[in-house]
Design a protein around this motif. Structure first.
Motif, PDB file in Angstrom:
ATOM      1  N   TYR A 660     -34.819  -5.103  -8.896  1.00  0.00           N
ATOM      2  CA  TYR A 660     -34.851  -6.061  -7.789  1.00  0.00           C
ATOM      3  C   TYR A 660     -33.848  -7.169  -8.082  1.00  0.00           C
ATOM      4  N   LEU A 661     -32.967  -7.434  -7.126  1.00  0.00           N
ATOM      5  CA  LEU A 661     -31.953  -8.467  -7.277  1.00  0.00           C
ATOM      6  C   LEU A 661     -32.502  -9.787  -6.760  1.00  0.00           C
ATOM      7  N   VAL A 662     -32.420 -10.824  -7.595  1.00  0.00           N
ATOM      8  CA  VAL A 662     -32.950 -12.139  -7.267  1.00  0.00           C
ATOM      9  C   VAL A 662     -31.779 -13.072  -6.967  1.00  0.00           C
ATOM     10  N   GLY A 663     -31.711 -13.563  -5.738  1.00  0.00           N
ATOM     11  CA  GLY A 663     -30.634 -14.476  -5.377  1.00  0.00           C
ATOM     12  C   GLY A 663     -29.275 -13.826  -5.549  1.00  0.00           C
ATOM     13  N   ASP A 664     -28.304 -14.661  -5.942  1.00  0.00           N
ATOM     14  CA  ASP A 664     -26.937 -14.173  -6.108  1.00  0.00           C
ATOM     15  C   ASP A 664     -26.652 -13.692  -7.516  1.00  0.00           C
ATOM     16  N   THR A 665     -27.509 -14.037  -8.486  1.00  0.00           N
ATOM     17  CA  THR A 665     -27.207 -13.707  -9.884  1.00  0.00           C
ATOM     18  C   THR A 665     -28.350 -13.028 -10.620  1.00  0.00           C
ATOM     19  N   GLY A 666     -29.591 -13.158 -10.148  1.00  0.00           N
ATOM     20  CA  GLY A 666     -30.734 -12.686 -10.906  1.00  0.00           C
ATOM     21  C   GLY A 666     -31.031 -11.213 -10.702  1.00  0.00           C
ATOM     22  N   VAL A 667     -31.777 -10.634 -11.652  1.00  0.00           N
ATOM     23  CA  VAL A 667     -32.176  -9.244 -11.577  1.00  0.00           C
ATOM     24  C   VAL A 667     -33.450  -9.064 -12.382  1.00  0.00           C
ATOM     25  N   VAL A 668     -34.325  -8.162 -11.907  1.00  0.00           N
ATOM     26  CA  VAL A 668     -35.544  -7.790 -12.623  1.00  0.00           C
ATOM     27  C   VAL A 668     -35.579  -6.274 -12.693  1.00  0.00           C
ATOM     28  N   ASN A 669     -35.742  -5.729 -13.906  1.00  0.00           N
ATOM     29  CA  ASN A 669     -35.789  -4.287 -14.121  1.00  0.00           C
ATOM     30  C   ASN A 669     -37.122  -3.900 -14.742  1.00  0.00           C
ATOM     31  N   LEU A 670     -37.678  -2.780 -14.293  1.00  0.00           N
ATOM     32  CA  LEU A 670     -38.883  -2.233 -14.884  1.00  0.00           C
ATOM     33  C   LEU A 670     -38.707  -0.733 -15.006  1.00  0.00           C
ATOM     34  N   GLY A 671     -38.909  -0.214 -16.201  1.00  0.00           N
ATOM     35  CA  GLY A 671     -38.746   1.213 -16.424  1.00  0.00           C
ATOM     36  C   GLY A 671     -39.890   1.776 -17.247  1.00  0.00           C
ATOM     37  N   TYR A 672     -40.263   2.999 -16.925  1.00  0.00           N
ATOM     38  CA  TYR A 672     -41.294   3.720 -17.679  1.00  0.00           C
ATOM     39  C   TYR A 672     -40.799   5.144 -17.863  1.00  0.00           C
ATOM     40  N   ARG A 673     -40.932   5.674 -19.089  1.00  0.00           N
ATOM     41  CA  ARG A 673     -40.475   7.033 -19.364  1.00  0.00           C
ATOM     42  C   ARG A 673     -41.470   7.733 -20.280  1.00  0.00           C
ATOM     43  N   TYR A 674     -41.845   8.933 -19.849  1.00  0.00           N
ATOM     44  CA  TYR A 674     -42.757   9.777 -20.639  1.00  0.00           C
ATOM     45  C   TYR A 674     -42.180  11.173 -20.693  1.00  0.00           C
ATOM     46  N   ARG A 675     -42.025  11.703 -21.882  1.00  0.00           N
ATOM     47  CA  ARG A 675     -41.670  13.099 -22.080  1.00  0.00           C
ATOM     48  C   ARG A 675     -42.652  13.689 -23.076  1.00  0.00           C
ATOM     49  N   ARG A 676     -43.292  14.762 -22.659  1.00  0.00           N
ATOM     50  CA  ARG A 676     -44.368  15.353 -23.444  1.00  0.00           C
ATOM     51  C   ARG A 676     -43.897  15.697 -24.854  1.00  0.00           C
ATOM     52  N   ASN A 677     -44.721  15.277 -25.820  1.00  0.00           N
ATOM     53  CA  ASN A 677     -44.513  15.540 -27.253  1.00  0.00           C
ATOM     54  C   ASN A 677     -43.316  14.810 -27.855  1.00  0.00           C
ATOM     55  N   LEU A 678     -42.671  13.926 -27.062  1.00  0.00           N
ATOM     56  CA  LEU A 678     -41.507  13.217 -27.601  1.00  0.00           C
ATOM     57  C   LEU A 678     -41.674  11.701 -27.571  1.00  0.00           C
ATOM     58  N   ALA A 679     -41.873  11.135 -26.405  1.00  0.00           N
ATOM     59  CA  ALA A 679     -41.888   9.674 -26.327  1.00  0.00           C
ATOM     60  C   ALA A 679     -42.588   9.216 -25.071  1.00  0.00           C
ATOM     61  N   GLU A 680     -43.133   8.016 -25.151  1.00  0.00           N
ATOM     62  CA  GLU A 680     -43.660   7.305 -23.996  1.00  0.00           C
ATOM     63  C   GLU A 680     -43.305   5.831 -24.186  1.00  0.00           C
ATOM     64  N   GLN A 681     -42.452   5.316 -23.311  1.00  0.00           N
ATOM     65  CA  GLN A 681     -41.903   3.983 -23.500  1.00  0.00           C
ATOM     66  C   GLN A 681     -41.921   3.205 -22.192  1.00  0.00           C
ATOM     67  N   VAL A 682     -41.993   1.884 -22.324  1.00  0.00           N
ATOM     68  CA  VAL A 682     -41.900   0.992 -21.183  1.00  0.00           C
ATOM     69  C   VAL A 682     -40.831  -0.048 -21.492  1.00  0.00           C
ATOM     70  N   ASP A 683     -40.060  -0.396 -20.479  1.00  0.00           N
ATOM     71  CA  ASP A 683     -38.929  -1.308 -20.666  1.00  0.00           C
ATOM     72  C   ASP A 683     -38.900  -2.283 -19.495  1.00  0.00           C
ATOM     73  N   PHE A 684     -39.049  -3.571 -19.813  1.00  0.00           N
ATOM     74  CA  PHE A 684     -39.033  -4.622 -18.791  1.00  0.00           C
ATOM     75  C   PHE A 684     -37.981  -5.649 -19.178  1.00  0.00           C
ATOM     76  N   SER A 685     -37.067  -5.963 -18.261  1.00  0.00           N
ATOM     77  CA  SER A 685     -36.020  -6.938 -18.548  1.00  0.00           C
ATOM     78  C   SER A 685     -35.730  -7.751 -17.295  1.00  0.00           C
ATOM     79  N   PHE A 686     -35.190  -8.939 -17.493  1.00  0.00           N
ATOM     80  CA  PHE A 686     -34.944  -9.803 -16.337  1.00  0.00           C
ATOM     81  C   PHE A 686     -33.915 -10.874 -16.660  1.00  0.00           C
ATOM     82  N   LEU A 687     -33.232 -11.296 -15.626  1.00  0.00           N
ATOM     83  CA  LEU A 687     -32.439 -12.522 -15.590  1.00  0.00           C
ATOM     84  C   LEU A 687     -32.921 -13.260 -14.356  1.00  0.00           C
ATOM     85  N   TYR A 688     -33.670 -14.338 -14.581  1.00  0.00           N
ATOM     86  CA  TYR A 688     -34.330 -15.022 -13.470  1.00  0.00           C
ATOM     87  C   TYR A 688     -33.762 -16.425 -13.321  1.00  0.00           C
ATOM     88  N   PRO A 689     -33.065 -16.701 -12.212  1.00  0.00           N
ATOM     89  CA  PRO A 689     -32.518 -18.043 -12.008  1.00  0.00           C
ATOM     90  C   PRO A 689     -33.613 -19.027 -11.582  1.00  0.00           C
TER      91      PRO A 689
END
Length: 797
Positions: A660-689
Motif C-alpha cells: 500500500y502506497l502512503v502519500g507521495d513517499t510512503g509504503v507499507v508491505n506485508l508478506g507471508y510465505r509457506y512452503r511445506r517442509n521448508l519454511a514459513e516466514q512473515v515479512d512486514f516493512s514500512f516507510l510511513y511519513p
C-alpha cells in the motif's frame, strides 16, 4: 533601445556591421565554479521537497542562451544601451539598460564606463550575468582589459544545470588566476538554509582546474559542524590525483574504522584508487582498484590485503573447531573485463578469489552479502546473432562457507561449449538446436565429460484469437566417465541416452467489455493446454553433474523437463490444462486483475528420478497451481500464489504479498510465505511519513517454523529539501553462525555534498520494498551488485 553612430568610433565595426570581440566578457562562471568543492556531486539526489525558489531569479530582459560555452570565442559581442556618451577623452559611458550578449552569455547593468586607451572599465548598478550554466547578480564590477585584471563585488549566484546557489563578498581575477573572499555554497533554497559551505578565502587556477580553500567550514543551520583549515579541490571535469571522501564507521567488532581512498589519475583511459583502512580492533588493510577503458572494451581489477587480522585472536570461539581457520594474510581479488573481438563476438572474464572461507562473513555487515557460499570465476568467448547465440568458456568454484566442505562445491566446467539456434524455415516451420559439450572437473569428486544435443522442429500456427504449436525434439546425451565414476554408475564408462520429446501447446483468447462499479474493463478468458510425451528410459546408472529438481510453479506447468541440466530427462505422458482471466481498464490500460489456475494430469507414472532412492511420480493429478494479482486502486497491489495437493489434501505453497502506497513517499508491505517442509516466514516493512519532513522506517522479518528472528529494523528519518538525517537500529541473524548481531546507524546527508556516518539508504532500500518510489520491487533486490561474487542458491549435497 539602441546605440548612436559614435559606437563605431570606440568599437570598430566589422564588414557586416556588427561589433565583434570588442569587449572581453568577465569570466564569472569560472570564478563561481571555483567556489564549488562538490563539483559534479548530487546529480542523483531527490529534490522533490524543494520549493520553486531561486537565489537569483531569472532575468526578464535576458535573451535565451544560444550555443554552448565552446562556441563563445567564435561568436560576436553585441552592446546596446539607452544612451551613449562618448566624450573627447577615451572614456565611453553606456547608460540605461546596458546589455552585452555573446552566444549563451548575457551581461546587463545600469551603467558601463569603458576607457579604450587604458582598457579599464566599471560596471555599476544591478550587474546581471547569465549563461547556460548559471545566473549572477552583483553590485559592482571593475577591471583592466589590457592586464586582464577583474574585480566583482558583493555577488549572489544560482546554478541552472544543477542545483546550487551561494555568494561571495569579492572575486579578484588576473588571467587564469583568481581569488574568492567570503564565498558560500549550498543546495538549499535561501528561505530554508539547512546547510551551507563557507570559505574565508579560495585561490583558484582555471588553467590547472584546481582551487585551494582556506578556513572552510560546513554549517548546519547556523552551527558549524566541520572545520577544514586547508582543502584542495577540482573546479572542472578533469580527473586529478587526490583524496576522495573518507568512510568512517564504528562497531564493536572493528572498533573505530576509517578508510581514506586516494585517487590516482594515471592516464585519460585508465586510473587507480588506493584505499588504506584502519580498524582499531583488528589492524590495517589496503584496498586497491584499477580501471581501464578503450575502444574495444573495458575492465576493472580490484582487491584488498590485510597482513595481520586480530579478529581470530579477539574472538577465538568463532573459529574453534573450524576445518579452515583464517590465514595470517587475508584478502580478496576480483577481475571483470570485456573485449570486443570480431563481428558479434566478445571475450569476457569475471574472476574472484578470497583467502579463506571465513572472509565474506568477517568483512561484511550484510546478511545478504554473507549468503554467498561459493565464488564462481568464469572466462570465455561469447557470440550472439539474430537466430543464434554460442560460447566457449570455463568456470571454477571456490568454497566461501566454512560450514561446508569441498565436496559441496559444484563441478568446474573446464571447458564448456554451447550453441542455441532457432530460425524460421519457410512459411510454416521453425527449426533449431540446443547443444552443449562440457568437461566436468572436481577436486574431491569423480569426473567426466558430457555431450548433449537437442534438435527440434516446430510448426507455430496462430490466428487473431488462437495458437497451436506442435513440436518434435530429439535429445541425445553421451557421457565419458573416469573409472571411479563409471564403477559407481554400473560399470559403463561411456553411457548414452537417446529419446524423442513430443509436445503440443495450444490456446484461445476470448474478450468482452464489462462494467464494474461504473468503470469499463476489457475482460479476457485465456484457456491453454500443453501436452507432453516422452518415452521412459532407465537413467538410474547415469551420472549427475549439474542436475537438480526445479521448484514447482506456474511456469513448470509448460516445461518439457522438471530437472535443470541434461543429466536427467523425465519420461512423460501428461496434459496441462490451465486458464487465465484478466481485467484491463479501458480508461488507462492498466491490468487490474490477473488470475490463473492450472494443473498437470499424469496419465502414467513418471519413473525417472535423480537417484535410486527417490520415489517415482505417480499417475494422477499434480497440485493445483493458482496465481492472482490484483490492483484495486492506484495505491493497492495484492499478489498471491497457492498450491494445493489433491492427493494428500494439503497445501504445498502459500504466498501472499500486499503493498500500500502512503502519500507521495510512503509504503507499507506485508508478506507471508509457506512452503511445506521448508519454511514459513512473515515479512512486514514500512516507510510511513508522519509529516512532510519526518517519517518512520521499519521491518520485521520472522521465521515462524524456526521461531527465530531473521531481521528487524526500526528507525526515524528527517528529510528536507537539501538535507536528511537518519537514525536506524538493526538486529539480524548471521547467515552461517546463526547468531544475532546488533547495529546502530546514524547518518547525516547533505544533498549535493555528501554524507557522514554509516550509510543507511542502501540498507533501507533492500529491506523496504518501495523505499524509493522508482523501485517498487515485488522481489527484494540483492545487496550484491552485478560485479559481485556469483553465488548459487544451493550447494550439491
Amino acid at each position: 533601445m539602441g546605440t548612436s553612430g559614435k559606437l563605431a568610433d570606440v568599437f570598430p565595426a566589422q564588414p557586416d556591421g556588427r561589433v565583434r570581440n570588442s569587449f572581453r566578457f568577465l569570466p564569472l562562471s569560472l570564478c563561481i565554479a571555483a567556489a564549488l568543492p562538490v563539483h559534479a556531486q548530487g546529480l542523483d539526489d531527490d529534490w522533490r521537497l524543494c520549493p520553486l525558489e531561486d537565489a537569483v531569479p531569472p532575468f526578464l530582459d535576458a535573451p535565451e542562451p544560444v550555443g554552448t560555452p565552446a562556441d563563445r570565442e567564435n561568436l560576436p559581442t553585441d552592446i546596446a544601451g539607452d544612451a551613449l556618451d562618448a566624450s573627447e577623452s577615451a572614456s565611453t559611458v553606456f547608460q540605461g539598460n546596458v546589455e552585452l550578449t555573446r552566444g549563451d552569455q548575457f551581461l546587463g547593468t545600469d551603467q558601463l564606463t569603458y576607457d579604450s586607451e587604458t582598457g579599464t572599465y566599471v560596471a555599476e548598478g544591478s550587474v546581471r550575468y547569465q549563461d547556460s550554466g548559471m545566473r549572477i547578480l552583483a553590485e559592482r564590477a571593475h577591471g583592466d582589459q589590457e592586464t586582464d585584471r577583474h574585480t566583482i563585488e558583493d555577488l549572489r549566484y544560482q546554478l541552472i544545470e544543477r542545483r546550487g546557489n551561494g555568494g561571495a563578498e569579492k572575486i579578484e581575477l588576473q588571467g587564469e588566476q583568481g581569488l574568492l573572499l567570503g564565498s558560500t555554497y549550498s543546495t538549499c533554497p535561501p528561505s530554508e538554509r539547512g546547510w551551507e559551505l563557507r570559505a574565508d578565502r579560495i585561490d583558484i587556477d582555471t588553467e590547472e582546474g584546481l582551487a585551494v580553500a582556506r578556513q572552510a567550514s560546513i554549517r548546519i543551520g547556523k552551527v558549524p559542524v566541520l572545520y577544514v583549515p586547508w582543502l584542495m579541490f577540482p573546479i572542472d571535469d578533469r580527473r586529478r590525483t587526490g583524496l576522495l571522501w573518507p568512510s568512517i564507521r564504528l562497531s564493536g567488532r572493528n572498533g573505530f574504522d576509517y578508510e581514506q581512498p586516494v585517487y590516482l589519475n594515471l592516464a585519460p583511459n585508465y586510473d587507480a584508487t588506493l584505499s588504506p583502512r584502519i580498524m582499531t580492533e583488528r589492524g590495517a588493510m589496503l584496498g586497491a582498484e584499477f580501471r581501464w577503458l578503450y575502444r574495444g572494451g573495458r575492465g576493472i581489477l580490484e582487491g584488498a590485503w590485510m597482513p595481520t587480522d586480530k579478529l581470530p585472536e579477539n574472538e577465538p570461539e568463532r573459529y574453534a573447531g573450524s576445518r579452515t581457520p583464517p590465514t595470517d594474510d587475508r584478502g580478496t581479488f576480483k577481475f571483470n573485463a570485456t573485449h570486443a573481438l570480431w563481428g558479434n563476438w566478445r571475450a569476457q572474464a569475471n574472476l574472484g578469489w578470497v583467502s579463506d572461507p571465513h572472509y565474506l562473513e568477517d568483512f561484511s555487515n550484510s546478511q545478504y552479502g554473507m549468503s554467498a557460499w561459493n565464488i564462481r570465476s568464469a572466462l570465455g568467448v561469447y557470440g550472439r546473432g539474430r537466430y543464434w547465440d554460442a560460447g566457449v568458456m570455463a568456470d571454477h568454484n571456490q568454497l566461501a562457507d566454512y560450514t561446508l566442505t569441498e565436496r559441496n562445491l559444484r563441478y568446474d566446467r573446464m571447458p564448456r561449449g554451447y550453441l542455441n539456434w532457432a530460425q524460421p524455415v519457410g512459411d510454416w516451420f521453425e527449426a533449431g538446436i540446443n547443444a552443449e559439450a562440457v568437461k566436468f572437473q572436481h577436486d574431491v569428486r569423480d569426473e567426466g565429460s558430457r555431450l548433449d544435443l537437442k534438435p527440434y522442429l516446430a510448426m507455430p500456427l496462430e490466428g487473431p484469437s488462437w495458437y497451436v504449436t506442435p513440436k518434435l525434439a530429439w535429445r541425445y546425451t553421451a557421457w565419458q566417465l573416469d573409472d571411479a565414476l563409471a564403477a559407481a554408475n554400473g560399470g559403463e564408462d561411456s553411457p548414452t541416452r537417446s529419446l524423442p520429446i513430443t509436445s503440443l501447446d495450444a490456446g484461445l483468447f476470448f474478450d468482452r467489455q464489462v462494467e464494474i462499479a461504473g468503470e469499463s474493463f476489457l475482460n479476457t478468458l485465456e484457456p491453454r493446454i500443453y501436452y507432453l510425451n516422452v518415452p521412459y528410459e532407465d537413467q538410474a546408472g547415469l551420472p549427475r553433474f549439474d542436475t537438480n529438481p526445479m521448484t514447482f510453479s506456474w511456469g513448470q506447468l509448460f516445461r518439457d523437463n522438471r530437472f535443470t541440466g541434461p543429466d536427467r530427462q523425465i519420461d512423460a505422458n501428461q496434459l496441462t490444462t490451465a486458464v487465465t482471466t484478466r481485467l484491463i481498464s479501458e480508461e488507462d490500460g492498466r491490468e487490474r486483475l490477473a488470475a490463473s489456475i492450472g494443473q498437470i494430469h499424469y496419465f502414467e507414472d513418471s519413473r525417472v528420478t535423480l537417484n535410486r532412492n527417490q520415489a517415482p511420480l505417480e499417475r494422477g493429478r499434480s497440485a493445483w497451481v493458482a496465481d492472482v494479482g490484483v490492483a484495486p486502486g492506484d495505491r493497492w497491489t495484492i499478489n498471491a500464489s497457492y498450491q494445493w495437493d489433491p492427493k494428500e489434501r494439503r497445501e504445498d505453497l502459500i504466498s501472499l504479498r500486499t503493498r500500500y502506497l502512503v502519500g507521495d513517499t510512503g509504503v507499507v508491505n506485508l508478506g507471508y510465505r509457506y512452503r511445506r517442509n521448508l519454511a514459513e516466514q512473515v515479512d512486514f516493512s514500512f516507510l510511513y511519513p508522519v509529516s512532510r519532513d519526518w517519517s518512520l522506517v521499519g521491518r520485521y522479518y520472522y521465521s515462524l517454523d524456526q521461531r527465530k528472528l531473521i531481521e528487524s529494523i526500526g528507525g526515524v528519518q528527517w528529510e528536507s529539501c537539501c538535507m536528511a538525517v537518519r537514525l536506524v537500529a538493526r538486529r539480524y541473524i548471521r547467515h552461517r553462525s546463526g547468531e544475532l548481531d546488533d547495529s546502530l546507524r546514524f547518518e547525516i546527508e547533505l544533498k549535493g555534498l555528501g554524507s557522514a556516518g554509516q550509510k543507511s539508504g542502501e540498507l533501507l532500500r533492500r529491506a523496504i520494498l518501495g523505499y524509493e518510489r522508482d523501485d517498487l520491487y515485488l522481489v527484494p533486490p540483492s545487496s550484491l551488485d552485478s560485479d559481485s561474487f556469483d553465488s548459487s542458491l544451493d550447494p550439491i549435497p
